[in-house]
Design a protein around this motif. Sequence first.
Motif, PDB file in Angstrom:
ATOM      1  N   THR A 179     -26.766 -28.802  -9.238  1.00 50.93           N
ATOM      2  CA  THR A 179     -27.372 -29.246 -10.504  1.00 50.93           C
ATOM      3  C   THR A 179     -28.597 -30.093 -10.161  1.00 50.93           C
ATOM      4  OG1 THR A 179     -26.094 -31.297 -10.617  1.00 50.93           O
ATOM      5  CG2 THR A 179     -25.085 -29.317 -11.572  1.00 50.93           C
ATOM      6  N   ASN A 180     -29.339 -30.505 -11.164  1.00 48.29           N
ATOM      7  CA  ASN A 180     -30.488 -31.368 -10.880  1.00 48.29           C
ATOM      8  C   ASN A 180     -30.039 -32.673 -10.249  1.00 48.29           C
ATOM      9  OD1 ASN A 180     -29.346 -32.671 -13.089  1.00 48.29           O
ATOM     10  ND2 ASN A 180     -30.961 -32.036 -14.517  1.00 48.29           N
ATOM     11  N   SER A 233     -25.665 -14.402 -20.519  1.00 46.43           N
ATOM     12  CA  SER A 233     -26.334 -13.811 -19.360  1.00 46.43           C
ATOM     13  C   SER A 233     -26.594 -12.330 -19.542  1.00 46.43           C
ATOM     14  CB  SER A 233     -25.484 -14.021 -18.102  1.00 46.43           C
ATOM     15  OG  SER A 233     -24.251 -13.330 -18.235  1.00 46.43           O
ATOM     16  N   HIS A 248     -24.135 -18.683  -4.269  1.00 44.23           N
ATOM     17  CA  HIS A 248     -25.078 -19.523  -4.994  1.00 44.23           C
ATOM     18  C   HIS A 248     -24.647 -19.675  -6.447  1.00 44.23           C
ATOM     19  CE1 HIS A 248     -27.365 -17.989  -1.538  1.00 44.23           C
ATOM     20  NE2 HIS A 248     -28.038 -19.130  -1.603  1.00 44.23           N
ATOM     21  N   GLY A 301     -25.201 -22.399  -9.655  1.00 44.73           N
ATOM     22  CA  GLY A 301     -25.946 -23.554 -10.132  1.00 44.73           C
ATOM     23  C   GLY A 301     -27.430 -23.378  -9.914  1.00 44.73           C
ATOM     24  N   SER A 302     -28.148 -24.428 -10.203  1.00 37.32           N
ATOM     25  CA  SER A 302     -29.602 -24.417 -10.073  1.00 37.32           C
ATOM     26  C   SER A 302     -30.080 -25.858 -10.033  1.00 37.32           C
ATOM     27  CB  SER A 302     -30.243 -23.684 -11.250  1.00 37.32           C
ATOM     28  OG  SER A 302     -31.640 -23.894 -11.285  1.00 37.32           O
ATOM     29  N   ALA A 303     -31.170 -26.064  -9.315  1.00 40.22           N
ATOM     30  CA  ALA A 303     -31.727 -27.418  -9.247  1.00 40.22           C
ATOM     31  C   ALA A 303     -32.191 -27.900 -10.607  1.00 40.22           C
ATOM     32  CB  ALA A 303     -32.892 -27.451  -8.252  1.00 40.22           C
ATOM     33  N   GLY A 304     -32.358 -26.945 -11.552  1.00 38.57           N
ATOM     34  CA  GLY A 304     -32.780 -27.337 -12.886  1.00 38.57           C
ATOM     35  C   GLY A 304     -31.641 -27.405 -13.882  1.00 38.57           C
ATOM     36  N   ALA A 305     -30.405 -27.103 -13.458  1.00 36.80           N
ATOM     37  CA  ALA A 305     -29.263 -27.096 -14.371  1.00 36.80           C
ATOM     38  C   ALA A 305     -28.728 -28.504 -14.574  1.00 36.80           C
ATOM     39  CB  ALA A 305     -28.163 -26.210 -13.812  1.00 36.80           C
ATOM     40  N   ASN A 353     -30.279 -23.232  -2.692  1.00 37.69           N
ATOM     41  CA  ASN A 353     -29.399 -23.678  -3.761  1.00 37.69           C
ATOM     42  C   ASN A 353     -27.925 -23.413  -3.466  1.00 37.69           C
ATOM     43  OD1 ASN A 353     -31.290 -24.834  -5.374  1.00 37.69           O
ATOM     44  ND2 ASN A 353     -31.535 -23.077  -6.741  1.00 37.69           N
ATOM     45  N   PHE A 410     -24.797 -18.957 -14.191  1.00 30.93           N
ATOM     46  CA  PHE A 410     -25.329 -19.875 -13.177  1.00 30.93           C
ATOM     47  C   PHE A 410     -25.252 -19.280 -11.768  1.00 30.93           C
ATOM     48  CE2 PHE A 410     -23.672 -22.394 -16.677  1.00 30.93           C
ATOM     49  CZ  PHE A 410     -24.726 -23.247 -16.966  1.00 30.93           C
ATOM     50  N   SER A 419     -26.257 -16.393  -8.814  1.00 31.23           N
ATOM     51  CA  SER A 419     -27.154 -15.340  -8.356  1.00 31.23           C
ATOM     52  C   SER A 419     -26.435 -14.422  -7.376  1.00 31.23           C
ATOM     53  CB  SER A 419     -28.405 -15.939  -7.696  1.00 31.23           C
ATOM     54  OG  SER A 419     -28.031 -16.777  -6.604  1.00 31.23           O
TER      55      SER A 419
END
Length: 661
Positions: A330-331, A642, A430, A432-436, A343, A424, A426
């Motif tokens: 996450t962020n 999604s 992986h 999540g995301s750095a922007g989640a 990620n 979330f 890919s």
Amino acid sequence: MKKRCELQSAECLYQCPEEKEAMETQIRIPRSRKNFAARLFRLAYPSGIALLAAGLLAVSGCSSGSSSAKPQVGVIAFTDVNGTPLTTPPTALTAGQGAYLDVNVTNDPHLLGANWGVYCGSQLPPGTPLPPGQIQDPSCGTFTPAHTMSGPIPSYVTSGAGYISLYNAPVNPPKQGVVTLYAYATSDHSVFSTVTLTINAIPISIQFAPPPPTTLEAGTGAQFKAVLSNDTANAGATWSAICSASDCGSFSPAKTASGGATTYTAPIGVPTGGTVKVVATSVTDPTKAVSAVIQIEPNSMSADTIVAGRLQAARQPVSDAQVTLYAAVTNETAQNGVANSGNAAPVAEAVTDQFGNFSIPNTYECPTPDTQMYLMTDGGNAGGGTNPDLALMAALGSCSTLATSHFVVNEATTVAAVYALSGFMSDPQHVGSAGASPTGIAAAFSTARDLVDATTGLIRVRTVSGEGIVPQAKIGSLANLLSACAQTAGSSQGDGSVCDQLFRATNFSTNSAMSSGVNASTTQATQAKNTVQALLDLARNAIGSASQPDSFTALYQLASLSDFFAPSLSTEPRDWTLAIQFPTGQKSTSVTALEAQSTNSTAANNTGPNTESNAEPSTDSAGNIWVHGSGNAMTEFVGGASCTGMPKALIAIAASSRSNP
């Protein structure tokens, strides 16, 4: 003719011509009846032949052999091997058990004796002849010999041979549970005597083979076997564990055939009292069981272990699989430097033992106490050989709670995790995301818990809040779809194996030309290479693809190859979405709070009356799509955000699912 007159008395003893001729040759009876009797006695007594002794009685007062009266058959008597009557006659026999019997036949001038027969069932009405061929039916038991001489047995005879018959009960009890034994006069079959006996099955016995261990470390496993004797139904045994705590360990499978192996996994912690009693119980006769007490000792890694659990596929332990613990990105976690450039945030790894058990040591600190954690497995052997295509997953929850739980990773936990986290993900490594936002990720993990309990690996009937109805059958079929591949040794692209068929059917990047064999290399390039990726592809195309109209049929047929998870779908589904039904529109407080950042929070949380025609779908922070129905009813499509073009299709699906859930 003179000879025949002299032998008139002997005819009372022997009716067969050859026996009369033997009498003439061997005894040579004199003219005088008195001398004849004396000489016959001297021949008979030393040899102990009862038949000749009976001849003395015939000589002294034998008729011509004719009689107008019917013979009489006395009461059937139970005796020992020598013919001595038993003090307490049996009323029942165990299957395969034997009993000696004799019977007295009177008014039997030719001394023809009795014949023996048996009928499966209660006694027939008096005078009713036995059904044709019934006396030859070995399923009712057998007599040896089937004919005996007329009793009573003379006192001077030391053996009951010829006078008694051995009845052997059938190996398996007859359907009616009783047999009727018949002794009927040889000279007149309409005259008989009977006795009815209950035939009991041989008691079932059960024992461990070999004996279970006396001690086990907490969280570790061992294989147990139970062998049953005389279980004619071949129903096997069920397994259970008893202790003073709520967690006494678990068995996989919980039911085995005689001699079949089950894997017992001890509780993650030592129960009060320190022991667990494991029990194997006969399915056919639950009163028959065998048990053993096992001392549960602290695990040598308990102090340093953060995650412990068991990996299963197709109900079998998966051995030699790599298990990796990941932190969802996450962020917040990205700012803490936990995530790498891709990620993916692997925390620690372990390898499963022969029982599928694993323990991941506490070699790191949680990025934050609330960081969401998940397990990913790679490869391993579920009984069909090492399978490089096998990947499974489980969404665990907050990092701060991991050390207090024991987890199961199987096909059901994989379905719940992949669908809930599909927005979330890919790829399997992986999430999540750095922007989640942490809230969105937490909501997605909460959805996974609503579908399957990761501590047991069981599909839920209702959500954790108790308000939502979980689509058990569809989750079961999706889990069976993975099981079909899991129980094999994997595949090579294009080999037509079960795993290859799964990967092809979920390869929705294939266009119509590719499906007919054109540009096959391009098709393979977009094809999944493990079970988690294949399921993720399906979750993202859950309403189907125009380029592969037959893919759902292929997937349903593959899922039908396995029955490890039940209930499952009985017909091919129109879609592979997972929809949780909320009939009253009431969601749990925790889920509602996590939806605060929903893209359409007003519509998502509206529980007032609505109609399908003006229903607007809404997306929550977990990536789930909510569709309102009539009244307060709501449908949560797990991970639906999604999927391209989902909202309109989901409204139609939600409308029809209420009449065909």
